[in-house]
Motif scaffolding. Structure first.
Motif, mmCIF file in Angstrom:
data_model
loop_
_atom_site.group_PDB
_atom_site.id
_atom_site.type_symbol
_atom_site.label_atom_id
_atom_site.label_comp_id
_atom_site.label_asym_id
_atom_site.label_seq_id
_atom_site.Cartn_x
_atom_site.Cartn_y
_atom_site.Cartn_z
ATOM 1 N N ASP A 116 13.208 -20.922 -12.239
ATOM 2 C CA ASP A 116 13.990 -19.671 -12.621
ATOM 3 C C ASP A 116 13.424 -18.480 -12.728
ATOM 4 O O ASP A 116 13.868 -17.435 -12.976
ATOM 5 C CB ASP A 116 14.587 -20.177 -13.822
ATOM 6 C CG ASP A 116 15.684 -21.376 -13.890
ATOM 7 O OD1 ASP A 116 16.399 -21.557 -12.436
ATOM 8 O OD2 ASP A 116 15.959 -22.058 -14.829
ATOM 9 N N HIS A 117 12.168 -18.381 -12.191
ATOM 10 C CA HIS A 117 11.363 -17.294 -12.443
ATOM 11 C C HIS A 117 10.611 -16.746 -11.315
ATOM 12 O O HIS A 117 10.502 -17.396 -10.164
ATOM 13 C CB HIS A 117 10.202 -17.485 -13.439
ATOM 14 C CG HIS A 117 10.640 -17.710 -14.697
ATOM 15 N ND1 HIS A 117 10.981 -19.034 -15.118
ATOM 16 C CD2 HIS A 117 11.130 -16.918 -15.755
ATOM 17 C CE1 HIS A 117 11.386 -19.080 -16.389
ATOM 18 N NE2 HIS A 117 11.374 -17.811 -16.883
ATOM 19 N N THR A 118 10.453 -15.438 -10.864
ATOM 20 C CA THR A 118 9.704 -15.022 -9.843
ATOM 21 C C THR A 118 8.576 -14.265 -10.598
ATOM 22 O O THR A 118 8.281 -13.451 -11.529
ATOM 23 C CB THR A 118 10.357 -13.711 -9.260
ATOM 24 O OG1 THR A 118 11.688 -14.087 -8.508
ATOM 25 C CG2 THR A 118 9.768 -13.030 -8.164
ATOM 26 N N PHE A 119 7.234 -14.929 -10.137
ATOM 27 C CA PHE A 119 6.083 -14.750 -10.652
ATOM 28 C C PHE A 119 5.440 -13.709 -9.778
ATOM 29 O O PHE A 119 5.204 -13.719 -8.575
ATOM 30 C CB PHE A 119 5.021 -16.048 -10.957
ATOM 31 C CG PHE A 119 5.294 -16.927 -11.745
ATOM 32 C CD1 PHE A 119 4.792 -16.513 -12.967
ATOM 33 C CD2 PHE A 119 6.460 -17.837 -11.776
ATOM 34 C CE1 PHE A 119 5.252 -17.744 -14.074
ATOM 35 C CE2 PHE A 119 6.734 -18.474 -12.735
ATOM 36 C CZ PHE A 119 6.173 -18.708 -13.779
#
Length: 412
Positions: A116-119
């Protein structure tokens, strides 16, 4: 249920088991990387085994995987959907410009989607230079191995690294080192919660800090120390440097005392410990070899006390390495002696610490007097006689520079 078997070390060398295990795990890591890469690189894998340190081998392969993933997923240079399927023909289509775009446009800042994340990842010039070095070794080898028709590395753009500045080197002053060692001795500056643990680990912590500031050890050099590393009757101990170098270090009385105190009065008896840590020197309260993270936290805690700052602003073990270097140079040891002690590859690295020597100009001129003491006295007498002969000169107009006055003026 896992079928993974317990790893046992059959060590026929004179190196301790923990060093053999450390290198084994790095080799295993490198072999896992090799399995992910295309088969046409097999000769390159063999080359790395005999030409670089185990840790460097793993780092190079990790960088090459990253580059191959870029080729497959971002560059449009191949129709392959997996890096394992890349061929030497795909690499023949790669030009210098493609590598320059990778290093100059993609690597400095890129994104990875995970759940669920964009790093967001960023690489500074030092990290980019390492990636360039890894890719260069691969392309040069493939060219020498007659797998590529031309050597494209000559067209790689240079990466400018910032010149190290002596003033940017972070380290403790000698008086701060004394405050730090006093804190670990007395517990002053620790919170009530920290004191609970300090009561159980103060001899261990004192030994760790003393070894760091005396020898400038790298974190892993200290972490891998064993009881058997020390030969107190001969006044020496053994460490394992980078690239597997085995080095004997003389031990001074301070470090000998703090290590012996820790072993005798605080460290659990070896016979009460699991077999794999019976020889390990520095143990956690869980009776395991201290982790790198635990050592960093320990050092940050005590350095923050002597610098009167928060725990997260404390220094890392590498700053204690810099502290050892500058303290030795300030004490009069040559940069070549310090280079040998700290295992610097190049003396220019040691020279950066030499630039920190305080009041160097004053030290030079104060120790290079042309007049001896008797001549100075006679000059003072002449000055006093001249002043007495001048009856019209008021006392508050007389300007006699004392040594203290000169020092104060120079400091301003």
């Amino acid at each position: 249920m896992s079928n993974k078997k317990e790893l046992k070390i059959s060590n026929k060398s004179d190196r301790p088991d923990n060093i053999v295990l450390r290198d084994h795990l790095l080799i295993e890591k490198a072999m896992e990387y090799e399995k992910r890469l295309p088969s046409f690189m097999k000769d390159y894998f063999v080359y790395l085994k005999s030409s670089v340190a185990v840790s460097t081998r793993a780092a190079y392969l990790e960088d090459i995987i990253f580059f191959c993933e870029y080729i497959v997923n971002e560059s449009g240079l191949t129709d392959k959907d997996d890096i394992k399927n890349l061929t030497v023909e795909d690499f023949k289509n790669i030009k210098s410009r493609d590598v320059n775009l990778f290093l100059g446009d993609y690597c400095p800042r890129y994104y990875k989607e995970r759940e669920d994340h964009t790093f967001v990842y960023e690489n500074n010039n030092r990290a980019l230079a390492r990636k360039k070095s890894s890719i260069s070794t691969l392309f040069k080898f493939l060219y020498r191995n007659e797998q590529l028709p031309i050597n494209i590395t000559d067209g790689f753009n240079p990466i400018k690294l910032p010149k190290p500045q002596p003033d940017a080197i972070k380290r403790l002053d000698i008086d701060e080192v004394m405050v730090m060692l006093d804190a670990v001795e007395s517990g002053e500056g620790l919170t009530e919660k920290e004191k609970v643990y300090w009561e159980k680990t103060k001899l261990r912590d004192k030994a760790i800090l003393a070894l760091f500031v005396t020898y400038g050890l790298r974190l892993n050099e200290l972490r891998e120390l064993n009881i058997s590393s020390f030969n107190f009757s001969r006044g020496e101990f053994k460490i394992y440097r980078k690239r597997g170098k085995e080095v004997l270090m003389p031990i001074n009385k301070t470090c000998e005392n703090v290590v012996i105190d820790y072993i005798n009065y605080e460290r659990p008896k070896s016979e009460d410990l699991p077999e794999d840590v019976q020889d390990a020197l520095f143990l956690s309260l869980q009776r395991k070899r201290l982790t790198p993270r635990a050592i960093r936290q320990l050092v940050k805690k005590y350095t923050s006390i002597c610098m009167h700052t928060s725990r997260d602003k404390g220094y890392s073990p590498h700053k204690l390495r810099a502290t050892a270097a500058t303290s030795l140079i300030q004490s009069g040891f040559s940069i070549y002696d310090v280079k040998a002690l700290l295992d610097h590859d190049n003396v220019t690295t040691t020279q950066l610490y030499a630039a920190h020597k305080k009041n160097i100009k004053r030290d030079i001129v104060n120790n290079f007097e042309w007049l001896d003491e008797k001549e100075e006295v006679s000059l003072d007498g002449i000055q006093a006689s001249d002043n007495n002969n001048n009856n019209n000169l008021e006392a508050n107009d007389v300007n006699i520079d004392t040594e203290a006055d000169i020092k104060d003026e120079n400091q301003e």
